[in-house]
Design a protein around this motif. Structure first.
Motif, PDB file in Angstrom:
ATOM      1  N   LYS A  80       1.109  -1.114   0.045  1.00  0.00           N
ATOM      2  CA  LYS A  80      -0.059  -0.103   0.089  1.00  0.00           C
ATOM      3  C   LYS A  80       0.830   1.304   0.023  1.00  0.00           C
ATOM      4  O   LYS A  80       2.010   1.226   0.700  1.00  0.00           O
ATOM      5  CB  LYS A  80      -0.856  -0.037   1.334  1.00  0.00           C
ATOM      6  CG  LYS A  80      -2.150  -0.740   1.033  1.00  0.00           C
ATOM      7  CD  LYS A  80      -3.232  -0.223   1.755  1.00  0.00           C
ATOM      8  CE  LYS A  80      -4.636  -1.036   1.690  1.00  0.00           C
ATOM      9  NZ  LYS A  80      -4.972  -1.121   0.311  1.00  0.00           N
ATOM     10  N   TYR A 124       1.333   5.538   0.581  1.00  0.00           N
ATOM     11  CA  TYR A 124       0.908   6.593   1.204  1.00  0.00           C
ATOM     12  C   TYR A 124       1.599   8.114   0.981  1.00  0.00           C
ATOM     13  O   TYR A 124       2.591   8.169   0.323  1.00  0.00           O
ATOM     14  CB  TYR A 124       1.214   6.450   2.870  1.00  0.00           C
ATOM     15  CG  TYR A 124       0.110   5.065   3.272  1.00  0.00           C
ATOM     16  CD1 TYR A 124      -0.867   5.087   3.609  1.00  0.00           C
ATOM     17  CD2 TYR A 124       1.026   4.007   3.170  1.00  0.00           C
ATOM     18  CE1 TYR A 124      -1.541   4.156   4.207  1.00  0.00           C
ATOM     19  CE2 TYR A 124       0.113   2.620   3.637  1.00  0.00           C
ATOM     20  CZ  TYR A 124      -1.043   2.990   4.083  1.00  0.00           C
ATOM     21  OH  TYR A 124      -1.722   1.544   4.648  1.00  0.00           O
ATOM     22  N   GLU A 154      -3.869   7.231   2.309  1.00  0.00           N
ATOM     23  CA  GLU A 154      -3.583   6.187   1.329  1.00  0.00           C
ATOM     24  C   GLU A 154      -4.020   6.461  -0.071  1.00  0.00           C
ATOM     25  O   GLU A 154      -4.785   7.149  -0.639  1.00  0.00           O
ATOM     26  CB  GLU A 154      -4.686   5.224   1.798  1.00  0.00           C
ATOM     27  CG  GLU A 154      -4.590   3.603   1.455  1.00  0.00           C
ATOM     28  CD  GLU A 154      -5.740   2.966   1.644  1.00  0.00           C
ATOM     29  OE1 GLU A 154      -5.498   1.883   2.774  1.00  0.00           O
ATOM     30  OE2 GLU A 154      -6.798   2.949   1.023  1.00  0.00           O
TER      31      GLU A 154
END
Ligand code: DGJ
Length: 374
Positions: free
Chosen positions: A223, A225, A240
């Motif tokens: 993920k 950010y 995010e």
């Protein structure tokens, strides 16, 4: 006579080329740092991507004089396999020509570029702080560019204000209430009152949140950010990214409200997230801040100034831009800072120092010269 001149020229050229090929084996914080062509590295406010055994350093290409703080050229890229010796890879993202009307026209403000690789799409994605030409720092936009190659060329896609139409995960009731329209602008590190009751977040909810100084961080699960100074620089947002890293997912949190932090840099060690930031004093250095959290969504606990053994309390006359995990070395991280020289932007220096750990906090000590652990 002509033969002698030719011979002299040949010897001189060989000597220069040998000098340029001398390998550096240490970091010398704050000193001139030359690339493979013998030219001072030009990658300010930068960040590093590690890809297929190579480190890529991206940063603002500055030019001479005060106007050299504007984006007159673009984002410069260098590559290295050992972090000491850097090869000039040229301009990864070039600005567009003057009067082209482009968002990234020559003379705009393009700061703190960072690149991450999307393992699913195989694309290299660059984010940066963008201010349209001639409009000061009021745009507070985030620019996005994409490339098939680490070194570019990157294609500019768009600029956005993050998370338009979304409330943060830790929104307060007060933000859904009254919105003031005046007296909310940032003026040198303070606001006329408490940031929550001024409700800058609510003001910008529909149009998108302000984003100036920024960094990117990719977690172990892939993920991505975007971490940026928001709400007139008063509050840090952690947002995010979408799976392709080309937009925000709409999930974000606001942290350290009213602490006026710039220059965020994030890293992760032993499942804990760490942040290093600065205060807000323009190009002048100030005392650094640090924080730790067990989840990226907080709670974040401030740990104070990580720089120790120094009397000036100005982050060794530098400002954070990135914290680099050294590949293949457990727990070895490098603090990367900029020593800005706003009157002659191109002369800005780099302060790279080793991060040490002391209990739950990280600390940084000065070294005139140092090398990575073998
Ligand atoms: C401090 C920021 O950290 C820099 O990136 C730059 O925006 C300067 N302010 C401009 O004064």
């Amino acid at each position: 006579m002509t033969k002698r001149i030719l011979l002299f020229g040949l010897i001189l050229a060989t000597l220069i080329s040998c000098k340029n090929q001398e390998k550096t084996q240490s970091f010398k914080p704050g000193e001139l740092w030359t690339d493979n062509n013998g030219v001072h590295i030009n990658a300010h406010g930068g960040g590093i991507l590690y890809d297929n055994g190579v480190y890529y350093w991206y940063g603002e290409h500055k030019t001479e004089g005060k106007n050299g703080n504007y984006a007159n050229v673009g984002v410069h890229c260098y590559s290295s396999s050992d972090l000491y010796n850097w090869k000039d890879e040229g301009i990864a993202l070039g600005v567009d020509s003057i009067n082209s009307g482009s968002d990234i026209e020559k003379g705009c403000i393009l700061e703190r570029p960072k690149v991450i690789k999307n393992e699913k799409t195989g694309k290299y994605i660059m984010w940066f702080h963008l201010e349209p030409k001639g409009k000061g720092y009021f745009g507070a936009l985030s620019g996005i560019a994409i490339s098939d190659n680490a070194t570019g060329p990157y294609k500019y896609i768009k600029a956005v204000r993050p998370n338009a139409g979304h409330w943060p995960v830790n929104v307060l009731d007060i933000h859904k209430g009254e919105i003031r329209s005046e007296g909310l602008e940032f003026s040198g590190g303070s606001l006329p009152g408490d940031v929550d009751s001024l409700n800058i977040l609510g003001r910008d909810m529909q149009g998108g949140q302000m984003a100036r100084d920024m960094t990117l961080f990719v977690d172990d699960d892939g993920k991505g950010y975007h971490i940026y100074s928001s709400e007139e620089n008063s509050t840090l947002h952690i947002a995010e990214l979408s799976d392709d890293y080309l937009s925000h997912s709409g999930k974000y949190g606001r942290f350290f409200p009213g602490r006026f932090m710039e220059a965020p840099a994030m890293f992760k060690k032993d499942n804990k997230y760490y942040l290093m930031m600065s205060g807000c004093t323009g190009w002048s250095p100030n005392e650094a801040r640090s924080a730790v959290a067990e989840s990226i969504w907080g709670p974040w606990t401030e740990l104070g100034d990580p720089c120790i053994d120094h009397i000036d309390k100005k982050t060794f006359f530098s400002q954070s831009t990135y914290i680099l995990p050294v590949q293949g070395k457990d727990n070895q991280f490098i603090y990367m800072g900029d020593r800005w020289t706003p009157k002659n932007a191109i002369d800005g220096r780099y302060v790279w120092l080793p991060i040490e750990f002391e209990g739950d906090r990280f600390i940084i000590r000065w070294h005139d010269e140092w090398s990575l652990n073998k």
